[in-house]
Scaffold this active site. Sequence first.
Site, PDB file in Angstrom:
ATOM      1  NE  ARG A 342       2.011  -2.084  -7.571  1.00 51.07           N
ATOM      2  CZ  ARG A 342       1.750  -0.893  -7.017  1.00 51.07           C
ATOM      3  NH1 ARG A 342       2.620   0.097  -7.097  1.00 51.07           N
ATOM      4  NH2 ARG A 342       0.619  -0.674  -6.383  1.00 51.07           N
ATOM      5  NE  ARG A 348       2.665   8.741  -0.743  1.00 50.13           N
ATOM      6  CZ  ARG A 348       2.517   8.471  -2.059  1.00 50.13           C
ATOM      7  NH1 ARG A 348       1.751   7.466  -2.446  1.00 50.13           N
ATOM      8  NH2 ARG A 348       3.120   9.202  -2.954  1.00 50.13           N
ATOM      9  CG  ASP A 349       1.011   3.011   0.939  1.00 47.93           C
ATOM     10  OD1 ASP A 349       0.439   4.092   1.131  1.00 47.93           O
ATOM     11  OD2 ASP A 349       0.971   2.406  -0.144  1.00 47.93           O
ATOM     12  CD1 TRP A 489      -1.354   9.747   1.474  1.00 45.94           C
ATOM     13  CD2 TRP A 489      -2.882  10.794   0.200  1.00 45.94           C
ATOM     14  NE1 TRP A 489      -2.499   9.008   1.503  1.00 45.94           N
ATOM     15  CE2 TRP A 489      -3.452   9.629   0.736  1.00 45.94           C
ATOM     16  CE3 TRP A 489      -3.659  11.601  -0.632  1.00 45.94           C
ATOM     17  CZ2 TRP A 489      -4.769   9.255   0.474  1.00 45.94           C
ATOM     18  CZ3 TRP A 489      -4.965  11.236  -0.906  1.00 45.94           C
ATOM     19  CH2 TRP A 489      -5.511  10.073  -0.356  1.00 45.94           C
ATOM     20  CG  ASP A 491      -0.375   6.860  -5.554  1.00 44.59           C
ATOM     21  OD1 ASP A 491       0.732   7.143  -5.093  1.00 44.59           O
ATOM     22  OD2 ASP A 491      -1.054   5.888  -5.182  1.00 44.59           O
ATOM     23  CE  LYS A 633      -7.498   3.887  -7.441  1.00 42.49           C
ATOM     24  NZ  LYS A 633      -6.823   2.692  -6.936  1.00 42.49           N
ATOM     25  CD  GLU A 634      -5.989   8.044  -6.185  1.00 41.51           C
ATOM     26  OE1 GLU A 634      -6.741   7.417  -6.961  1.00 41.51           O
ATOM     27  OE2 GLU A 634      -4.977   7.527  -5.659  1.00 41.51           O
TER      28      GLU A 634
HETATM   29  C1  NOJ Z   1      -2.969   4.132  -2.647  1.00 41.18           C
HETATM   30  C2  NOJ Z   1      -1.493   4.150  -2.412  1.00 41.18           C
HETATM   31  O1  NOJ Z   1      -1.074   2.894  -1.896  1.00 41.18           O
HETATM   32  C3  NOJ Z   1      -1.110   5.268  -1.449  1.00 41.18           C
HETATM   33  O2  NOJ Z   1       0.274   5.322  -1.333  1.00 41.18           O
HETATM   34  C4  NOJ Z   1      -1.655   6.595  -1.885  1.00 41.18           C
HETATM   35  O3  NOJ Z   1      -1.376   7.538  -0.874  1.00 41.18           O
HETATM   36  C5  NOJ Z   1      -3.147   6.519  -2.136  1.00 41.18           C
HETATM   37  N1  NOJ Z   1      -3.430   5.449  -3.054  1.00 41.18           N
HETATM   38  C6  NOJ Z   1      -3.693   7.838  -2.709  1.00 41.18           C
HETATM   39  O4  NOJ Z   1      -3.279   8.059  -3.995  1.00 41.18           O
END
Ligand code: NOJ
Length: 801
Positions: A342, A348-349, A489, A491, A633-634
């Site tokens: 990509r 947002r980043d 925020w 994902d 991760k999340e």
């Molecule tokens: C990585 C992503 O680049 C970011 O935009 C996001 O906020 C975090 N993961 C959390 O999901």
Amino acid sequence: MRYGYFDNQNREYVIERPDIPVSWTNYLGVKDLCTVISHNAGGYSFYKSAEHRRITRFRQNGVPLDRPGHYVYLRDDDSEDYWSVSWQPVGKNLNQAVYHCHHGLSYSRFICDYNDIYAEQRLFIPVNEDVELWDLRLKNNGSKVRQLSIFPYLEFSFHHVEMDNQNLQMSFYATGADYQEGIIEYDLYYEPEEYYYFASSFRPDSYDTVREKFLGNYRTESNPRAVERGECHNSVELGGNHCACLHKRLNLSPGEETRLIFMLGAGRREAGKKIKEKYSQAAKVDRAFLNLREYWEGKLAAFQCRTPHQGLDTMLNTWNLYQAETCVNWSRFASFIEVGGRTGLGYRDTAQDVMAVSHSNPEMSRQRLLELLRGLTSQGYGIHLFEPEWFDPEEKKKGKFKSPTVVPERKPDNIVHGLEEACSDDALWLVPAVCDYIKESGELEFFDEMVSYADGGQATVYEHLKRILDFSAEQLGPNGICKGLRADWNDCLNLGGGESALVSFLHHHALLVFIEAAAYLGREGDVGQYRKLAREVKRVCEEKLWDGSWYLRGITARGKKIGSQENKEGRLHLESNTWAVISGVASEERARLCLDAIYKHLYSTYGLHLLWPAYSEVDDNIGFVTRVYQGIKENGAIFSHPNPWAWIAECKMGRGKRAMKYYNALLPFNQNDRIEIRQAEPYSYCQFVMGRDHSAFGRARHPWLTGTAGWAYTAVSRWILGIRLNFDGLIIDPCIPADWPGFEVTRCWRGATFRIIVKNPDGVEKGVREVILDGKQIELPVPPQKKGSEHEVVVIMGTRP
Ligand code: NOJ
């Protein structure tokens, strides 16, 4: 177990053992040409885009690890023994050879001491030139004359990441390489701009441009045929896989040293000739390297600290800002984790990244802000992932060459996605990002600059910010909380029409930041209107989101609470509770309660977990997070990016000891001697650390390109050390552990330099009793001073009488 150490004097990380379990990477290049390089010289280069304009090839996630790279082989022409200057690819026995790697600011040095030959290969890209220099030094430390052969080697890539991995029927026959006058030129035949060259400071004794010739059949980079036999094949060909090797034979007498330069550049042979001429002079190489060092020293000088915390000083003064700047330059898609599949800017980043570097990179911050503003729709949401050139009026004017393969052209209606693809938080980050830039630069006119919208029309920057705030005010769910849309925020929290507590808190935060700006500009109508809105947002949040001991994370479209004590899993989430406090929504009492809950349930010695308990049952009303393994991760890892939000929240509450405890837990520096657990680089924050529910608890993954870099920098510099800005002054409001006697910071702001000396005679965590500017007592903030002037600010912490 440790593999290296921080050399603060030289701002280098020195790796003493190259057999690290994973690659420790570095970034070369500060403008258009970039190389991502490992401590074993594995990695790849690209020009501007890691997706479209790849120069050297990389076999990601391959076996052996991280091949190929930018290698130099040495061969003893008497004994026929050969080795590489970086430990890999030849991989000499570490009992017989010493291998070190020094990663510095936009350069890496590979050092090898083997069989009386000292070799050093320094790689860097000059600040303003599209060429990577390989500066090779050799010394014979033995007592015999040595006859050596030198083979620098790289493998070219097909230019587009997809073409490099699929559709080989085309790519195989579209690239060619040839050799003339000591320069290898590599060409993508049907793209008029795609030329690269490899040159050296000497007249080569032989060369290869055909990979199979250099390596030989059924061999790898570990044992290339050309190196083994001591000579290349002088191979050139149109079509096929290409490489560049320029072989040189030389003799080294005992004690003799020599220096050879190699150049990998973007452009045609003609450009290569000029570069060859220039950098065949070692003094020019030295000058370019010095410029690069000055470039970084200039940036770092904007904020330097001396505190009682060695790790904090090391990270903040060098590595943390370096990482944050790297994120701003390359966004997220050029690493060993994402290898250009990509490209472009994540909305947002990028908005969050620029906040951290407005003092060290105002030009790039401004450029990125404009790109983001142009990527905003007139409705007020951002295009989640985009190429800045899509919306750049200058780029649009340029006629584009039509390549026979690849990508269908993007039409405005297929790049401007609809609401169903919009992320609810994306553009909200832009409001503080724009205001931060203006506070730093003083460029108030920026608010009135006209900027286009992604879907047509234009308005001032100020108006763009209003659209963002209005969009969030309109996108409300049944409880009056902002909708989660495709994601916020997080994902993996995909709430659609469900509601996101985090976004309502972010909305409140953005509103307060905007109101401060509107008030400063004297736009009273807007102040009144948005104050009213902010009060309403706060009221709804306090009414709907408080769960007794902490704040919810959201509410699903079916009305089920997320992040509630009534849930079995995902009862407590880090992001919403930290932002409840940072945004100023939480009352003092609730702020304390929810932050204490974070401490109780999310804290670990490696940092704060993102949520607790991790999800084990799939629930698509909550989102993809419930489909991720527990502790990764999340789903309950120590997700690094929101950790600094907790440091900021604790600082807002005046709890310096706890903020520092959290800081220390995540700090990569503190893991330097525990690499058997951490694995990843100790000089880089990672996207996440495996959580307590995972068998690899403490293992860090995805270094470098993470929003953690910017936020950690912001949290420490502006909240722990407490040096931040409003529109007309410098605020100094530290929040530190009570046992810190004080600290010092040098901060450059609007052309003046402030030496800030903070003293903590009463051992408090927060509170400023007295401020003395150049010997005179003043009230904060410290006003801007004349460009070029230097000032001393003494700050005495304590309680005011
Ligand atoms: C990585 C992503 O680049 C970011 O935009 C996001 O906020 C975090 N993961 C959390 O999901």
